[in-house]
Design a protein around this motif. Structure first.
Motif, PDB file in Angstrom:
ATOM      1  N   ASP A  80       0.835  -1.198   0.000  1.00  0.00           N
ATOM      2  CA  ASP A  80       0.000   0.000   0.000  1.00  0.00           C
ATOM      3  C   ASP A  80       0.873   1.253   0.000  1.00  0.00           C
ATOM      4  N   VAL A  81       1.962   1.211   0.732  1.00  0.00           N
ATOM      5  CA  VAL A  81       2.873   2.357   0.762  1.00  0.00           C
ATOM      6  C   VAL A  81       3.524   2.537  -0.609  1.00  0.00           C
ATOM      7  N   GLU A  82       3.899   1.433  -1.226  1.00  0.00           N
ATOM      8  CA  GLU A  82       4.501   1.525  -2.571  1.00  0.00           C
ATOM      9  C   GLU A  82       3.512   2.110  -3.574  1.00  0.00           C
ATOM     10  N   ARG A  83       2.277   1.681  -3.466  1.00  0.00           N
ATOM     11  CA  ARG A  83       1.253   2.198  -4.381  1.00  0.00           C
ATOM     12  C   ARG A  83       1.026   3.691  -4.145  1.00  0.00           C
ATOM     13  N   PHE A  84       1.102   4.090  -2.876  1.00  0.00           N
ATOM     14  CA  PHE A  84       0.954   5.517  -2.551  1.00  0.00           C
ATOM     15  C   PHE A  84       2.073   6.322  -3.224  1.00  0.00           C
ATOM     16  N   LEU A  85       3.280   5.799  -3.163  1.00  0.00           N
ATOM     17  CA  LEU A  85       4.415   6.510  -3.755  1.00  0.00           C
ATOM     18  C   LEU A  85       4.302   6.555  -5.285  1.00  0.00           C
ATOM     19  N   GLN A  86       3.609   5.578  -5.823  1.00  0.00           N
ATOM     20  CA  GLN A  86       3.402   5.540  -7.262  1.00  0.00           C
ATOM     21  C   GLN A  86       2.368   6.592  -7.694  1.00  0.00           C
ATOM     22  N   VAL A  87       1.322   6.687  -6.881  1.00  0.00           N
ATOM     23  CA  VAL A  87       0.178   7.536  -7.223  1.00  0.00           C
ATOM     24  C   VAL A  87       0.447   9.015  -6.933  1.00  0.00           C
ATOM     25  N   LEU A  88       1.238   9.268  -5.899  1.00  0.00           N
ATOM     26  CA  LEU A  88       1.392  10.648  -5.418  1.00  0.00           C
ATOM     27  C   LEU A  88       1.892  11.634  -6.485  1.00  0.00           C
ATOM     28  N   PRO A  89       2.963  11.316  -7.239  1.00  0.00           N
ATOM     29  CA  PRO A  89       3.490  12.324  -8.180  1.00  0.00           C
ATOM     30  C   PRO A  89       2.451  12.804  -9.180  1.00  0.00           C
ATOM     31  N   GLU A  90       1.717  11.852  -9.797  1.00  0.00           N
ATOM     32  CA  GLU A  90       0.729  12.283 -10.791  1.00  0.00           C
ATOM     33  C   GLU A  90      -0.439  13.034 -10.133  1.00  0.00           C
ATOM     34  N   THR A  91      -0.762  12.651  -8.895  1.00  0.00           N
ATOM     35  CA  THR A  91      -1.864  13.330  -8.199  1.00  0.00           C
ATOM     36  C   THR A  91      -1.485  14.784  -7.919  1.00  0.00           C
ATOM     37  N   VAL A  92      -0.282  14.987  -7.392  1.00  0.00           N
ATOM     38  CA  VAL A  92       0.166  16.351  -7.112  1.00  0.00           C
ATOM     39  C   VAL A  92       0.247  17.148  -8.415  1.00  0.00           C
ATOM     40  N   ALA A  93       0.779  16.512  -9.467  1.00  0.00           N
ATOM     41  CA  ALA A  93       0.913  17.204 -10.757  1.00  0.00           C
ATOM     42  C   ALA A  93      -0.462  17.614 -11.277  1.00  0.00           C
ATOM     43  N   GLY A  94      -1.435  16.728 -11.113  1.00  0.00           N
ATOM     44  CA  GLY A  94      -2.783  17.026 -11.584  1.00  0.00           C
ATOM     45  C   GLY A  94      -3.383  18.225 -10.866  1.00  0.00           C
ATOM     46  N   VAL A  95      -3.204  18.269  -9.547  1.00  0.00           N
ATOM     47  CA  VAL A  95      -3.749  19.403  -8.777  1.00  0.00           C
ATOM     48  C   VAL A  95      -3.026  20.693  -9.188  1.00  0.00           C
ATOM     49  N   ARG A  96      -1.723  20.602  -9.356  1.00  0.00           N
ATOM     50  CA  ARG A  96      -0.963  21.793  -9.754  1.00  0.00           C
ATOM     51  C   ARG A  96      -1.413  22.295 -11.119  1.00  0.00           C
ATOM     52  N   GLU A  97      -1.664  21.384 -12.008  1.00  0.00           N
ATOM     53  CA  GLU A  97      -2.054  21.781 -13.355  1.00  0.00           C
ATOM     54  C   GLU A  97      -3.384  22.528 -13.320  1.00  0.00           C
ATOM     55  N   LYS A  98      -4.346  21.975 -12.559  1.00  0.00           N
ATOM     56  CA  LYS A  98      -5.666  22.630 -12.458  1.00  0.00           C
ATOM     57  C   LYS A  98      -5.551  24.036 -11.901  1.00  0.00           C
ATOM     58  N   LEU A  99      -4.589  24.235 -10.962  1.00  0.00           N
ATOM     59  CA  LEU A  99      -4.445  25.537 -10.316  1.00  0.00           C
ATOM     60  C   LEU A  99      -3.581  26.476 -11.150  1.00  0.00           C
ATOM     61  N   GLY A 100      -3.013  25.968 -12.258  1.00  0.00           N
ATOM     62  CA  GLY A 100      -2.140  26.810 -13.089  1.00  0.00           C
ATOM     63  C   GLY A 100      -0.824  27.114 -12.422  1.00  0.00           C
ATOM     64  N   ALA A 101      -0.265  26.131 -11.710  1.00  0.00           N
ATOM     65  CA  ALA A 101       1.022  26.341 -11.042  1.00  0.00           C
ATOM     66  C   ALA A 101       2.119  26.495 -12.084  1.00  0.00           C
ATOM     67  N   PRO A 102       3.199  27.168 -11.718  1.00  0.00           N
ATOM     68  CA  PRO A 102       4.254  27.463 -12.690  1.00  0.00           C
ATOM     69  C   PRO A 102       4.978  26.192 -13.131  1.00  0.00           C
ATOM     70  N   ALA A 103       5.270  26.122 -14.401  1.00  0.00           N
ATOM     71  CA  ALA A 103       6.058  25.010 -14.935  1.00  0.00           C
ATOM     72  C   ALA A 103       7.527  25.379 -14.805  1.00  0.00           C
ATOM     73  N   PRO A 104       8.429  24.396 -14.853  1.00  0.00           N
ATOM     74  CA  PRO A 104       9.852  24.708 -14.733  1.00  0.00           C
ATOM     75  C   PRO A 104      10.393  25.574 -15.876  1.00  0.00           C
ATOM     76  N   ALA A 105       9.705  25.595 -17.005  1.00  0.00           N
ATOM     77  CA  ALA A 105      10.202  26.359 -18.150  1.00  0.00           C
ATOM     78  C   ALA A 105      10.270  27.849 -17.845  1.00  0.00           C
ATOM     79  N   PRO A 106      11.327  28.554 -18.406  1.00  0.00           N
ATOM     80  CA  PRO A 106      11.460  29.989 -18.144  1.00  0.00           C
ATOM     81  C   PRO A 106      10.353  30.778 -18.843  1.00  0.00           C
ATOM     82  N   ALA A 107       9.847  31.757 -18.202  1.00  0.00           N
ATOM     83  CA  ALA A 107       8.782  32.580 -18.761  1.00  0.00           C
ATOM     84  C   ALA A 107       9.400  33.824 -19.407  1.00  0.00           C
ATOM     85  N   THR A 108       8.693  34.439 -20.335  1.00  0.00           N
ATOM     86  CA  THR A 108       9.169  35.696 -20.914  1.00  0.00           C
ATOM     87  C   THR A 108       8.087  36.732 -20.719  1.00  0.00           C
TER      88      THR A 108
END
Lengths: 460, 460
Positions: free
Chosen positions: B354-382
């Protein structure tokens, strides 16, 4: 084995047991959490609140689950008094409330509040006029039980609520003994109750605060239960408590008739079967399952033990059965005999045969206890006659002082007096009660060199 | 489905369930009664008290059963303060105590008492020297948790107890999170705990008051539990609670090693798997089962919901998950990021898979929430470059202000500043925390026309 102490606690109702088991699986999580286990717990809590409200006859958002009936009373009294602090610092209670109400009143007094204790009739009932007379401009709260826990007398709650409402004073009803039988009638403002009195588990009380009642929860609070009962909700037990309330209510009308007949039988037959017994409490306005009587010349604790050996579990308000060695404040307020006191409180489902067997066993049990204590026999005694006889019962505890009084009384001529010296608190109650039962004159008490002297005059 | 919120509540331990069922039959009566049902209940209560005392490491007559851990803390703090009223009216607590301790402190302050809140390190631990410095001649009581409930940091209780003992001041330990793992070490004076944290049922807390500690129970009391916890004992639940404590203790040493390895894995891997994460709490001195981290640019409530959908039940100290809209006082006192906060607390028996599955799921879950909120991407902005950029986040709640700060930060030259306008309470904590994580300079805050301006300088 027959358990006749339902007014203390009842075994868990089968429906409550089922509900408890089911909610141990679904209701253990924190209902304040957002995850699915938390949401399940929240749904159970919300559904329980709705069901409790329906049984009480109030709105769901007026119901707070507490950890016991005692806690519901403590929180309810303190919160209502604080909510109306600006109105004044006066509290009204009846003199026969449960000790948790009286303890709340004592704390309020220690903090500078003023308490009026409304007296009761010899049957244990308050008079609405007593509340009307006690109400003042600075009365913050009045409290009244729906029915008495020791003698079963039902109180005129609706009438007292009316009197309080007219004065703008909230009435808190301690419904611990009656809520399983039906909703509390009348326009009350706050209500407290206890689940283990209606077949629910221990650990659950109900506090109802009607909308519009000024209420300021005291002590540290948190966000749970509208800020009125801090700490993690006792959820599986709450679910079980409410399930049980619904179940006993469904059976209440029928079971009330049956138990009332059984207690009526005890009320009628005990005085026929056992000499020198006083049945106490109102004969008509009473709870279905409770009947209480006191036996002259009997030690309450010894009687309890003998009944226990004979297979009957009852309780007693005699001083010898309490750790404080004072007789029940209820019996005291009623002015009835406290010695040899027995409360029979039948749980729903009590078998008629058990009651019959109790009536069979009781006379010999009482006689046995009396014999051991050397209680007076009906035969006339022959001894020194004197105008005033002194009975020295100093250092002897209930029921010895009354037994010694009775032993010499045959030797006293009409018009003569007996002076009983006693340092036992129960004598203050039991000697006047004996006089009333015997039709003799209780002259009064006066301080003696040691203890107190109680004067009794023979009138016939 | 994986339940990772054991620090809130754990499911009933199988041993507790068995004990509960058995004592529902034998332990429902009033233990204060003399009849056989009462005596049975009394025996169960006495045996439970003995067993609880053994687990705590104290005398049986020092143990009081309360209706919850919260109630144990409330009663313990109030009673200890009142018992030493003549010494003075000063209370010491740590700034990361459970809210029930802090609520008790607030009530004490409202009544005229004086409270010192000892600060903690960035890892959440107090320094015994902090307590030593806070002690005064009029200190009536000090409180310290055995371990923190949000981040798992273990406190130096024995050292703080020593410091307090030397000053003659009693120490109350809130052992809610640790008692299942072992007794609390050191020479403490009072202890509080909660059964549903160790697999017991809800509705049971423990209050231990060592002999010799001055204690005056507050509020209305009765004869139950040495006059320290009024109301009918929640007996079957008490029996189950103690049975569970013994059962988890028997498994504790082995299970602690296993869970510690699992949480160490989460501590190590989450920052590798998810960018912009801060793991909080002490890496070494910590409870076996708790690990907490905060994710930049993430809405805690949204993350909880997404994890719940993925089958993981966790909790959060982010402001957006509390009804008061303020971030956890623990994270605030530690000075760490509060946005996107996740507490993982593993119950005993948690499967490695269950812990391994949590570690598998967490990155995409966090990324999904960040994307919805329009969080900054690592790319440089102009975009427009300016010496001072103003970000107007007024009316926007956590984590939006930090996201907007981060979005423009790429456009700021080294040495330039960003002025974030915000009226969200969480920004006060999260903007400095973001600066610390990013190695940027947090200049400070100042009142703005609306809300507050937070100044950040780019240093690299």
């Amino acid at each position: 084995m027959a358990y006749f102490d339902a007014a203390s606690a009842t075994p868990l109702h089968p429906v409550a047991r089922q509900a408890l088991l089911a909610s141990l699986d679904d209701g253990w999580a924190d209902p304040a959490r957002l995850h699915r286990e938390g949401r399940k717990a929240r749904m159970l809590l919300d559904a329980s609140r709705e069901a409790a409200a329906e049984a009480v006859g109030c709105r769901a958002d007026e119901v707070v689950f507490t950890s016991s009936g005692t806690r519901a009373v403590h929180s309810g009294v303190a919160g209502a008094l604080a909510g109306r602090r600006r109105v004044g610092r006066h509290l009204i209670v009846s003199s026969v409330e449960h000790s948790c109400v009286l303890h709340s009143a004592e704390v309020f007094e220690a903090e500078g509040g003023d308490v009026t204790r409304v007296s009761v009739s010899r049957a244990g009932a308050v008079d609405p006029a007593g509340y009307a007379a006690a109400l003042r401009a600075d009365t913050a709260l009045a409290c009244l039980q729906s029915a008495n826990h020791e003698v079963g007398t039902v109180q005129p709650v609706a009438e007292v609520a009316e009197v309080c409402r007219a004065a703008g004073v909230p009435l808190l009803v301690d419904a611990a003994q009656s809520l399983g039988w039906g909703p509390v009638e009348g326009d009350w403002s706050l209500l407290a109750a206890s689940a283990h009195k209606w077949g629910g588990p221990s650990g659950v009380g109900l506090l109802v605060v009607r909308k519009g009642v000024r209420f300021a929860a005291q002590g540290p609070v948190d966000e749970r239960e509208s800020g009125r009962a801090p700490g993690f909700e006792n959820l599986p037990a709450i679910v079980a408590a409410v399930a049980s309330l619904r179940a006993v209510r469904a059976e209440a009308a029928q079971e009330a008739v049956r138990l009332r007949e059984l207690t009526a039988r005890i009320r009628a037959r005990v005085p026929e079967l056992v000499p020198d017994v006083e049945v106490v409490g109102d004969a008509e306005r009473r709870l279905p399952g409770i009947v209480t009587f006191s036996c002259l010349y009997v030690d309450g604790e010894a009687l309890l033990h003998e009944l226990d050996r004979a297979g009957f579990s009852v309780s007693s308000g005699s001083s010898c059965t309490s750790s404080t060695l004072t007789p029940s404040h209820v019996l005291k307020a009623m002015g009835v005999l406290s010695e040899g006191n027995v409360r029979v409180s039948l749980p729903p489902g009590t078998a008629e045969a058990d009651v019959e067997r109790f009536l069979q066993v009781l006379p010999e049990t009482v006689a046995g206890v009396r014999e051991k204590l050397g209680a007076p026999a009906p035969a006339p005694a022959t001894a020194v006659r004197a105008e005033e006889l002194v009975v020295d019962s100093l250092g002897k505890r209930c029921p010895i002082p009354v037994i010694e009084l009775a032993k010499v009384f045959g030797d006293v001529p009409v018009g003569g007096t007996v002076r009983v010296l006693s340092d036992d608190e129960a004598a203050r109650l039991d000697i006047p009660a004996w006089c009333e039962m015997r039709g003799q004159e209780y002259v009064g008490e006066e301080p003696a060199e040691k203890g107190t002297a109680y004067l009794v005059r023979k009138v016939g």
